[in-house]
Design a protein around this motif. Structure first.
Motif, mmCIF file in Angstrom:
data_model
loop_
_atom_site.group_PDB
_atom_site.id
_atom_site.type_symbol
_atom_site.label_atom_id
_atom_site.label_comp_id
_atom_site.label_asym_id
_atom_site.label_seq_id
_atom_site.Cartn_x
_atom_site.Cartn_y
_atom_site.Cartn_z
ATOM 1 N N PHE A 96 0.968 -1.393 0.008
ATOM 2 C CA PHE A 96 -0.016 0.056 0.059
ATOM 3 C C PHE A 96 0.752 1.203 -0.122
ATOM 4 O O PHE A 96 0.518 2.299 -0.688
ATOM 5 N N ALA B 163 -7.892 -0.515 -1.671
ATOM 6 C CA ALA B 163 -7.233 -1.583 -1.059
ATOM 7 C C ALA B 163 -8.270 -2.728 -0.539
ATOM 8 O O ALA B 163 -9.449 -2.197 -0.132
ATOM 9 N N TYR C 50 -6.132 6.938 0.488
ATOM 10 C CA TYR C 50 -7.068 5.874 -0.280
ATOM 11 C C TYR C 50 -8.553 6.123 0.278
ATOM 12 O O TYR C 50 -8.957 6.228 1.475
#
Length: 356
Positions: A77, A92, A115
């Motif tokens: 990530f 994710a 994210y």
């Protein structure tokens, strides 16, 4: 709250990305566990973005995310966030079986790196015939953690990996629990379309969610039915696709056909992808082994395994025998996205008349 997450939560059908690449995991090194090729990952994500990808999902089964340790996921990530692709939405996938403490750490990493959407699936720690109540209790803490961190939530049915599907009835219960109002999408990767994707499209309780088709051979059907399941005739179906990792140009073409409601052309283009998909299947009831395409692209070998030459040749033969040259060109160009893989010269001949 993440600004894009807020936008998507307020209006999932219009604002959730229409197409997301469930992306590969570039690898290097040797067995028993190959390493993430960090430089290659960054380059690959930048190449996808330059080709027209709008979003990527990290740690999905396409990249063998279910085999990674928590520490390996964290690094994946972090490195993905370094790609110079400011408009590429990064998502994710997290796993309930890792526990609340480990997931809290990963959620903080994802929040720090911007994210906007985090997916979860039923945990592999559930019994084989888990009830709705067991599935909901397994996923509930993670839904709440993600929502509290200011990100949108996607739920994911992929029984090939989790061992347990995520039925509509369980998702309907999840949206009513704390954090459930942050659920924006349901990704469905199941072989039986009627008992999975269509059930999600028909649920009045889930009418505001984007329904994301993940079993690629069903894509044309799902996209054609998407507008009919929305009261305003909007496209409710999105894509999160592993094959899009190796077929980016073909998928963008298919999305154009769907946008123009050219369903016959969409079906023909879909057949070309399905031919390659089936060339990577050893069992028609199991999802294709896309690591074969990953190797063709020059992104390395499977994380914990190896490949036989014949497995690669089956894919290339399927590509070379496609009936429509236009499909062949788009797919060959997609497989040569990195422009330096082991089959670069062979692929160039299929999409650029032999000019290497």
């Amino acid at each position: 709250m993440n600004p894009l997450a807020r936008k998507i939560i307020n209006n999932p059908i219009d604002c959730y990305p229409q197409a997301t690449v469930a992306c590969f995991d570039p690898t290097c090194g040797d067995l028993p566990r190959r390493k993430l090729d960090e430089d290659r990952l960054v380059h690959y994500l930048e190449k996808l973005a330059a080709a027209g990808a709008k979003a990527v999902l990290l740690a999905a089964s396409t990249g063998h995310g279910h085999l990674r340790t928590v520490e390996e996921l964290q690094r994946w990530f972090e490195v993905a966030a370094q790609a110079n692709a400011p408009d590429l939405v990064r998502m994710a996938l997290l796993r309930p079986e890792d526990g609340e403490e480990a997931n809290a750490k990963l959620i903080e990493v994802l929040r720090e790196h911007g994210y906007p959407v985090v997916f979860i699936r039923p945990g592999t720690n559930l019994p084989p015939f888990a009830t709705d109540a067991q599935i909901v209790e397994n996923m509930r803490p993670l839904v709440e953690q993600i929502a509290k961190a200011g990100m949108a939530v996607g739920v994911y049915s992929i029984p090939d990996v989790s061992g347990v599907p995520l039925p509509v009835s369980a998702t309907e219960k999840l949206v009513d629990l704390p954090g459930g109002d942050a659920i924006v999408a349901a990704k469905i990767t199941e072989a039986d379309y009627l008992s999975s994707t269509r059930e999600y499209l028909l649920s009045p309780r889930l009418a505001r969610l984007k329904i994301v088709q993940g079993w690629d051979p069903h894509l044309a059907q799902a996209l054609s039915e998407g507008p009919r399941s929305n009261i305003e005739n909007k496209q409710r179906v999105g894509i999160t696709s592993g094959p899009m990792s190796f077929a980016i140009y073909q998928y963008l073409y298919m999305l154009e056909a769907a946008q123009e409601h050219d369903w016959s052309e969409l079906e023909l283009a879909q057949k070309a992808v399905t031919a390659l998909f089936e060339a990577m299947q050893d069992d028609p009831e199991k999802f294709a082994d896309l690591q074969r395409a990953k190797f063709i692209m020059g992104l390395g070998l499977p994380f914990t395994g190896s490949l036989e030459t014949d497995q690669i040749e089956r894919v290339l033969r399927a590509l070379e025998h496609l009936p429509r040259k236009s499909d062949q060109r788009r797919l060959a160009k997609s497989l040569d996205l990195m422009e330096d893989g082991p089959y670069h010269d062979r692929l160039v001949k299929l999409y650029d008349g032999g000019r290497a």
